[in-house]
Design a protein around this motif. Sequence first.
Motif, PDB file in Angstrom:
ATOM      1  N   PRO A  97       0.846  -1.198   0.000  1.00 19.67           N
ATOM      2  CA  PRO A  97       0.000   0.000   0.000  1.00 19.67           C
ATOM      3  C   PRO A  97       0.880   1.244   0.000  1.00 19.67           C
ATOM      4  O   PRO A  97       1.979   1.239   0.573  1.00 19.67           O
ATOM      5  CB  PRO A  97      -0.791  -0.121   1.301  1.00 19.67           C
ATOM      6  N   PHE A  98       0.392   2.301  -0.642  1.00 17.83           N
ATOM      7  CA  PHE A  98       1.207   3.514  -0.696  1.00 17.83           C
ATOM      8  C   PHE A  98       1.237   4.208   0.664  1.00 17.83           C
ATOM      9  O   PHE A  98       0.215   4.421   1.305  1.00 17.83           O
ATOM     10  CB  PHE A  98       0.664   4.484  -1.740  1.00 17.83           C
ATOM     11  N   GLY A  99       2.443   4.577   1.074  1.00 19.10           N
ATOM     12  CA  GLY A  99       2.663   5.344   2.301  1.00 19.10           C
ATOM     13  C   GLY A  99       4.100   5.823   2.287  1.00 19.10           C
ATOM     14  O   GLY A  99       5.016   5.023   2.055  1.00 19.10           O
ATOM     15  N   LEU A 100       4.312   7.110   2.528  1.00 20.80           N
ATOM     16  CA  LEU A 100       5.653   7.669   2.422  1.00 20.80           C
ATOM     17  C   LEU A 100       6.622   7.000   3.380  1.00 20.80           C
ATOM     18  O   LEU A 100       7.736   6.613   3.000  1.00 20.80           O
ATOM     19  CB  LEU A 100       5.616   9.182   2.668  1.00 20.80           C
ATOM     20  N   LYS A 101       6.234   6.855   4.634  1.00 15.68           N
ATOM     21  CA  LYS A 101       7.137   6.279   5.629  1.00 15.68           C
ATOM     22  C   LYS A 101       7.501   4.838   5.271  1.00 15.68           C
ATOM     23  O   LYS A 101       8.672   4.440   5.336  1.00 15.68           O
ATOM     24  CB  LYS A 101       6.480   6.335   7.008  1.00 15.68           C
ATOM     25  N   ARG A 102       6.488   4.067   4.873  1.00 16.24           N
ATOM     26  CA  ARG A 102       6.726   2.660   4.524  1.00 16.24           C
ATOM     27  C   ARG A 102       7.638   2.555   3.314  1.00 16.24           C
ATOM     28  O   ARG A 102       8.585   1.760   3.277  1.00 16.24           O
ATOM     29  CB  ARG A 102       5.395   1.968   4.237  1.00 16.24           C
ATOM     30  N   LEU A 103       7.385   3.363   2.286  1.00 10.81           N
ATOM     31  CA  LEU A 103       8.186   3.307   1.065  1.00 10.81           C
ATOM     32  C   LEU A 103       9.619   3.749   1.319  1.00 10.81           C
ATOM     33  O   LEU A 103      10.570   3.134   0.822  1.00 10.81           O
ATOM     34  CB  LEU A 103       7.544   4.191  -0.008  1.00 10.81           C
ATOM     35  N   TYR A 132      11.422   0.951   3.063  1.00  8.29           N
ATOM     36  CA  TYR A 132      11.648  -0.174   2.149  1.00  8.29           C
ATOM     37  C   TYR A 132      12.872   0.095   1.261  1.00  8.29           C
ATOM     38  O   TYR A 132      13.741  -0.767   1.100  1.00  8.29           O
ATOM     39  CB  TYR A 132      10.397  -0.380   1.303  1.00  8.29           C
ATOM     40  N   LEU A 133      12.935   1.277   0.676  1.00  6.10           N
ATOM     41  CA  LEU A 133      14.016   1.594  -0.255  1.00  6.10           C
ATOM     42  C   LEU A 133      15.350   1.756   0.479  1.00  6.10           C
ATOM     43  O   LEU A 133      16.401   1.327  -0.016  1.00  6.10           O
ATOM     44  CB  LEU A 133      13.669   2.863  -1.035  1.00  6.10           C
TER      45      LEU A 133
END
Length: 422
Positions: free
Chosen positions: A356-362, A365-366
């Motif tokens: 799911p899109f989410g700035l903190k999660r993305l 992850y990266l």
Amino acid sequence: MDAAILSKLLSPEGWALLGALPPYDERQAMKTVTTLRAQGVAPDLAAAVVTQSRLRARARAKFGDFADGMLFTSDGLEQATRLLVAALHARRYLEAGTTALADLTSGIGADSLAFAGTGLRVVATDLDECTAAIARWNLRHFPEADVRHADGLSLDLRAEGIDGVFADPARRTAGGSGGRSRRVFDPRAYAPPLDSVWALRGTVPAVGIKVGPGIAHEGLPDDAETQWVSVDGDVVEAGLWFGPLAPDGPGRSALVLRTFTDDDGKEHTLSRTVRGDDDAPDVGAVGQYLYEPDGAVIRAGLVAQAAAELGGRLVDPTIAYVTTDSPADLPPARPAEPAGAPAPIATGYRVLDTMPFGLKRLKSYLRDRGVGRVTIKKRGTAVVPEQLRKQLVLTGTEEATIVLTRVAGTQQVLVVEPLGRV
């Protein structure tokens, strides 16, 4: 460009100056003008030859080596048909049995070059006197072409023996206080309006009209084939083709063209045409592969046909991404025997992960994967890639490609790696 400047450009001095200029370099343009003026060249002529040099450099993408013998205006070059596509226009008329063609809005003469080059007799007209003069110069090697400063709609088609009509209506406003023209998207505001041009099919059935690729599907004539055309991934035009110019009948189609140069320096063009109706595509979960159909296919509303050819389904009923559980067959980017080889209709990716899109999660992850450079693709989301890239603040050494899109109605991030085109 006014008549006085055009006259100077076409003088022996002006033509020699233009031919003697080195390859255009934006960083050296002002210096070149200054040098010419210091040599006694009139300021307006010095500026004009450098401007033509700049336009010729841009024109090579559309005309190749032919650009070196042509003259241009900025708006004329912007709207001019690429020579590759103009040749396909000419082929339609030839296959329809046309012998004499009226190019009602010739501009700088791009399409008329292709028409006359295939042996068609051409009557080319333009309302602007200087533009008509430039077209006449660009067509100087073709006695089959009669270029006139006139309103093409005033031609007596029967008296002229015309059995084919082509028009590329102006889709830009005149420059305002800032001198810059703007695109026109309403077909009623084209010059001439589309209604006035396609009304000619009552006199000459073989009518073709080039329009902007952003033209809406609503209001398209029921008796025309509307074809969107892309060249190397860039959607360059749509065309309305009537009567014998649409041998496969009315409807929407997409023509995908890909070009490449082989090891011997020979240029090749691959093509593929997609046709179909408004079929309802299958929709399902994201599989192991993701495909983005060519822009011409998307503009033509033929994503369902692309999904069927790829053996896949859409990730969302409103999004032009196709997903599959196994890879589609990948033709070589440079076929060993390119004659007759199909062009790719989609760009493929292997799906590595979804979330799911989410700035903190993305961002987490990266960073966990050492990503420092990210390619961001989007469809169906309001996220601005450049803003997102700044917010991610990545510092690693690895690269990644992410797709921001809607899946089953929710905003998702797909982490992918490019495959190629199919």
